[in-house]
Design a protein around this motif. Structure first.
Motif, PDB file in Angstrom:
ATOM      1  N   LEU A   1       8.320 -12.794  -9.172  1.00 26.87           N
ATOM      2  CA  LEU A   1       7.788 -14.092  -8.763  1.00 26.87           C
ATOM      3  C   LEU A   1       6.333 -13.978  -8.325  1.00 26.87           C
ATOM      4  O   LEU A   1       5.516 -14.850  -8.627  1.00 26.87           O
ATOM      5  N   LEU A   2       6.009 -12.916  -7.610  1.00 25.99           N
ATOM      6  CA  LEU A   2       4.617 -12.708  -7.216  1.00 25.99           C
ATOM      7  C   LEU A   2       3.720 -12.536  -8.443  1.00 25.99           C
ATOM      8  O   LEU A   2       2.620 -13.098  -8.516  1.00 25.99           O
ATOM      9  N   LEU A   3       4.213 -11.784  -9.407  1.00 23.97           N
ATOM     10  CA  LEU A   3       3.440 -11.539 -10.619  1.00 23.97           C
ATOM     11  C   LEU A   3       3.236 -12.834 -11.396  1.00 23.97           C
ATOM     12  O   LEU A   3       2.145 -13.113 -11.913  1.00 23.97           O
ATOM     13  N   ARG A   4       4.288 -13.650 -11.462  1.00 25.17           N
ATOM     14  CA  ARG A   4       4.195 -14.896 -12.214  1.00 25.17           C
ATOM     15  C   ARG A   4       3.364 -15.954 -11.486  1.00 25.17           C
ATOM     16  O   ARG A   4       2.524 -16.632 -12.087  1.00 25.17           O
ATOM     17  N   ASP A   5       3.601 -16.108 -10.195  1.00 28.97           N
ATOM     18  CA  ASP A   5       3.069 -17.275  -9.478  1.00 28.97           C
ATOM     19  C   ASP A   5       1.681 -17.072  -8.883  1.00 28.97           C
ATOM     20  O   ASP A   5       0.980 -18.042  -8.622  1.00 28.97           O
ATOM     21  N   THR A   6       1.291 -15.817  -8.643  1.00 31.87           N
ATOM     22  CA  THR A   6      -0.052 -15.604  -8.089  1.00 31.87           C
ATOM     23  C   THR A   6      -1.114 -15.540  -9.178  1.00 31.87           C
ATOM     24  O   THR A   6      -2.302 -15.757  -8.906  1.00 31.87           O
ATOM     25  N   GLY A   7      -0.698 -15.224 -10.402  1.00 33.64           N
ATOM     26  CA  GLY A   7      -1.662 -15.088 -11.491  1.00 33.64           C
ATOM     27  C   GLY A   7      -2.445 -13.788 -11.435  1.00 33.64           C
ATOM     28  O   GLY A   7      -3.359 -13.578 -12.235  1.00 33.64           O
ATOM     29  N   LYS A   8      -2.082 -12.920 -10.507  1.00 41.34           N
ATOM     30  CA  LYS A   8      -2.789 -11.639 -10.396  1.00 41.34           C
ATOM     31  C   LYS A   8      -2.268 -10.644 -11.429  1.00 41.34           C
ATOM     32  O   LYS A   8      -1.109 -10.717 -11.847  1.00 41.34           O
ATOM     33  N   LEU A   9      -3.130  -9.713 -11.811  1.00 42.80           N
ATOM     34  CA  LEU A   9      -2.727  -8.652 -12.725  1.00 42.80           C
ATOM     35  C   LEU A   9      -1.802  -7.675 -12.003  1.00 42.80           C
ATOM     36  O   LEU A   9      -1.882  -7.501 -10.776  1.00 42.80           O
TER      37      LEU A   9
ATOM     38  N   MET B   1      19.355   8.711  -0.778  1.00 40.30           N
ATOM     39  CA  MET B   1      18.767   8.858   0.552  1.00 40.30           C
ATOM     40  C   MET B   1      19.641   8.268   1.659  1.00 40.30           C
ATOM     41  O   MET B   1      19.205   8.122   2.798  1.00 40.30           O
ATOM     42  N   GLY B   2      20.891   7.915   1.315  1.00 42.99           N
ATOM     43  CA  GLY B   2      21.851   7.571   2.355  1.00 42.99           C
ATOM     44  C   GLY B   2      22.243   6.111   2.478  1.00 42.99           C
ATOM     45  O   GLY B   2      23.030   5.751   3.351  1.00 42.99           O
ATOM     46  N   MET B   3      21.740   5.225   1.627  1.00 49.20           N
ATOM     47  CA  MET B   3      22.084   3.803   1.726  1.00 49.20           C
ATOM     48  C   MET B   3      23.371   3.519   0.954  1.00 49.20           C
ATOM     49  O   MET B   3      23.578   4.067  -0.122  1.00 49.20           O
ATOM     50  N   PRO B   4      24.235   2.644   1.458  1.00 51.55           N
ATOM     51  CA  PRO B   4      25.448   2.269   0.720  1.00 51.55           C
ATOM     52  C   PRO B   4      25.093   1.654  -0.637  1.00 51.55           C
ATOM     53  O   PRO B   4      24.123   0.895  -0.754  1.00 51.55           O
ATOM     54  N   SER B   5      25.898   1.955  -1.650  1.00 55.24           N
ATOM     55  CA  SER B   5      25.599   1.562  -3.015  1.00 55.24           C
ATOM     56  C   SER B   5      25.487   0.048  -3.193  1.00 55.24           C
ATOM     57  O   SER B   5      24.553  -0.439  -3.839  1.00 55.24           O
ATOM     58  N   VAL B   6      26.427  -0.704  -2.628  1.00 52.31           N
ATOM     59  CA  VAL B   6      26.422  -2.157  -2.807  1.00 52.31           C
ATOM     60  C   VAL B   6      25.153  -2.766  -2.219  1.00 52.31           C
ATOM     61  O   VAL B   6      24.510  -3.626  -2.827  1.00 52.31           O
ATOM     62  N   LEU B   7      24.777  -2.298  -1.030  1.00 50.88           N
ATOM     63  CA  LEU B   7      23.563  -2.806  -0.390  1.00 50.88           C
ATOM     64  C   LEU B   7      22.326  -2.417  -1.192  1.00 50.88           C
ATOM     65  O   LEU B   7      21.416  -3.228  -1.385  1.00 50.88           O
ATOM     66  N   ALA B   8      22.308  -1.185  -1.692  1.00 47.30           N
ATOM     67  CA  ALA B   8      21.160  -0.721  -2.471  1.00 47.30           C
ATOM     68  C   ALA B   8      20.971  -1.565  -3.730  1.00 47.30           C
ATOM     69  O   ALA B   8      19.839  -1.915  -4.094  1.00 47.30           O
ATOM     70  N   GLN B   9      22.069  -1.919  -4.382  1.00 45.99           N
ATOM     71  CA  GLN B   9      21.969  -2.741  -5.592  1.00 45.99           C
ATOM     72  C   GLN B   9      21.454  -4.138  -5.267  1.00 45.99           C
ATOM     73  O   GLN B   9      20.641  -4.696  -6.020  1.00 45.99           O
ATOM     74  N   ARG B  10      21.907  -4.718  -4.157  1.00 40.74           N
ATOM     75  CA  ARG B  10      21.431  -6.049  -3.772  1.00 40.74           C
ATOM     76  C   ARG B  10      19.941  -6.032  -3.458  1.00 40.74           C
ATOM     77  O   ARG B  10      19.191  -6.931  -3.842  1.00 40.74           O
ATOM     78  N   ILE B  11      19.509  -5.018  -2.745  1.00 40.92           N
ATOM     79  CA  ILE B  11      18.098  -4.934  -2.376  1.00 40.92           C
ATOM     80  C   ILE B  11      17.237  -4.648  -3.600  1.00 40.92           C
ATOM     81  O   ILE B  11      16.134  -5.204  -3.741  1.00 40.92           O
ATOM     82  N   ALA B  12      17.730  -3.810  -4.507  1.00 40.21           N
ATOM     83  CA  ALA B  12      16.991  -3.543  -5.745  1.00 40.21           C
ATOM     84  C   ALA B  12      16.804  -4.832  -6.543  1.00 40.21           C
ATOM     85  O   ALA B  12      15.705  -5.119  -7.044  1.00 40.21           O
ATOM     86  N   ALA B  13      17.862  -5.631  -6.647  1.00 39.36           N
ATOM     87  CA  ALA B  13      17.781  -6.898  -7.380  1.00 39.36           C
ATOM     88  C   ALA B  13      16.766  -7.840  -6.732  1.00 39.36           C
ATOM     89  O   ALA B  13      15.943  -8.461  -7.411  1.00 39.36           O
ATOM     90  N   GLN B  14      16.824  -7.937  -5.401  1.00 39.13           N
ATOM     91  CA  GLN B  14      15.905  -8.830  -4.708  1.00 39.13           C
ATOM     92  C   GLN B  14      14.458  -8.338  -4.806  1.00 39.13           C
ATOM     93  O   GLN B  14      13.515  -9.132  -4.896  1.00 39.13           O
ATOM     94  N   THR B  15      14.285  -7.041  -4.795  1.00 40.67           N
ATOM     95  CA  THR B  15      12.951  -6.455  -4.921  1.00 40.67           C
ATOM     96  C   THR B  15      12.333  -6.805  -6.273  1.00 40.67           C
ATOM     97  O   THR B  15      11.162  -7.211  -6.362  1.00 40.67           O
ATOM     98  N   ILE B  16      13.128  -6.674  -7.327  1.00 37.05           N
ATOM     99  CA  ILE B  16      12.628  -6.992  -8.671  1.00 37.05           C
ATOM    100  C   ILE B  16      12.367  -8.484  -8.802  1.00 37.05           C
ATOM    101  O   ILE B  16      11.355  -8.906  -9.389  1.00 37.05           O
ATOM    102  N   LEU B  17      13.250  -9.300  -8.244  1.00 33.12           N
ATOM    103  CA  LEU B  17      13.048 -10.745  -8.286  1.00 33.12           C
ATOM    104  C   LEU B  17      11.763 -11.138  -7.561  1.00 33.12           C
ATOM    105  O   LEU B  17      10.932 -11.885  -8.094  1.00 33.12           O
ATOM    106  N   GLY B  18      11.582 -10.635  -6.349  1.00 31.17           N
ATOM    107  CA  GLY B  18      10.391 -10.967  -5.571  1.00 31.17           C
ATOM    108  C   GLY B  18       9.121 -10.491  -6.232  1.00 31.17           C
ATOM    109  O   GLY B  18       8.110 -11.222  -6.273  1.00 31.17           O
TER     110      GLY B  18
END
Length: 284
Positions: free
Chosen positions: A228-236, A208-225
């Protein structure tokens, strides 16, 4: 090793600090666990030793202050807790080599996928304290997930000791042995499944037009975030998913495409296949 007097947290920490830790095998899992223990300060690297048949992976341990050797027998002689960090098919050979030096003062900890407690106990002297664990790669960042199960001669004290020793490496849970193979599929192999998903997320953004390096960084941060929400909030997961979805919005349209692609069945099948493969390795 006398655990009988260890009745509180301070006593347990004192005992752990005096442990002699050995690793037979110098791969990423051994390094990750060693690094977690060292970084936490629970055990001094001068109380640790690691062996491997070649020098390829040993220098990184030596740089952390860990003694290195090419003798598995030396590891047993100088350790009270010995981690078996070799490939499953090498376990019989290694145990045949070291078993004469193993005593009831040792705790033998196997990280070999599929190799059962019964197999380990058959290959070791009677009444050996055996514990089986399954870590995963994020242990190298002290964000791992580990499952452990105790053998017939390893009691609650040995299990408590090991859980506390490994706690700096991430989440540590104890349970029945049949959980180990499922954990291999879920978390051991599951790390690679997440990487495939991350790669696909990034490639979708590139399309969809995003530079590859930036897309990989954002994908990594998205999965990390998200993790953390899944682990720390205790929500399903379903609760958190619902919080992202709005009626007629972007997320629900994207989720519809994932469902059409059979993502749930594919992921469940991947975990099942990895689990079954772990069981096959044990039978071999």
């Amino acid at each position: 090793m006398n655990l009988s007097l260890q009745t509180n947290k301070d006593d347990l920490n004192d005992l752990i600090s005096q442990l002699k830790i050995g690793f037979i095998g110098a791969g990423n899992m051994a390094y990750g666990i060693a690094q977690g223990i060292i970084t936490s300060g629970k055990v001094s690297p001068t109380n640790m030793i690691v062996s491997a048949p070649s020098m390829n992976n040993l220098p990184r341990f030596q740089e952390r202050g860990v003694s290195i050797t090419q003798s598995n027998e030396e590891v047993v002689q100088k350790s009270s807790v010995v981690f078996l960090a070799v490939k499953p098919h090498l376990i019989p050979k290694v145990l045949n080599e070291i078993s004469h030096g193993v005593t009831q003062q040792h705790i033998i900890v196997s990280m070999a996928a599929g190799v059962t407690i019964a197999t380990l106990e058959d290959l070791l002297p009677a009444e050996t304290h055996v514990i089986r664990i399954m870590p995963n790669l994020p242990c190298v960042l002290m964000e791992g997930a580990l499952i452990l199960t105790s053998g017939s001669c390893a009691g609650e004290k040995e299990e408590t000791l090991l859980k506390n020793l490994l706690s700096p490496c991430g989440l540590v849970e104890a349970g029945p042995e049949h959980w180990i193979d499922a954990h291999t599929g879920l978390s051991g192999s599951g790390v690679a499944f997440v990487y495939v998903f991350a790669e696909a997320l990034a490639e979708g953004a590139v399309k969809m037009g995003m530079p590859s390096v930036l897309a990989q960084r954002i994908a990594a941060q998205t999965i990390l975030g998200a993790g953390l929400l899944l682990r720390d909030t205790g929500k399903l997961p379903a609760q958190l998913k619902a919080e992202v979805c709005t009626p007629g919005g972007t997320t629900i349209h994207g989720l519809h495409e994932l469902e059409k692609g059979g993502i749930r069945a594919a992921v469940m099948g991947a975990v099942e296949a990895a689990t079954e493969r772990a069981r096959e390795l044990g039978k071999k």
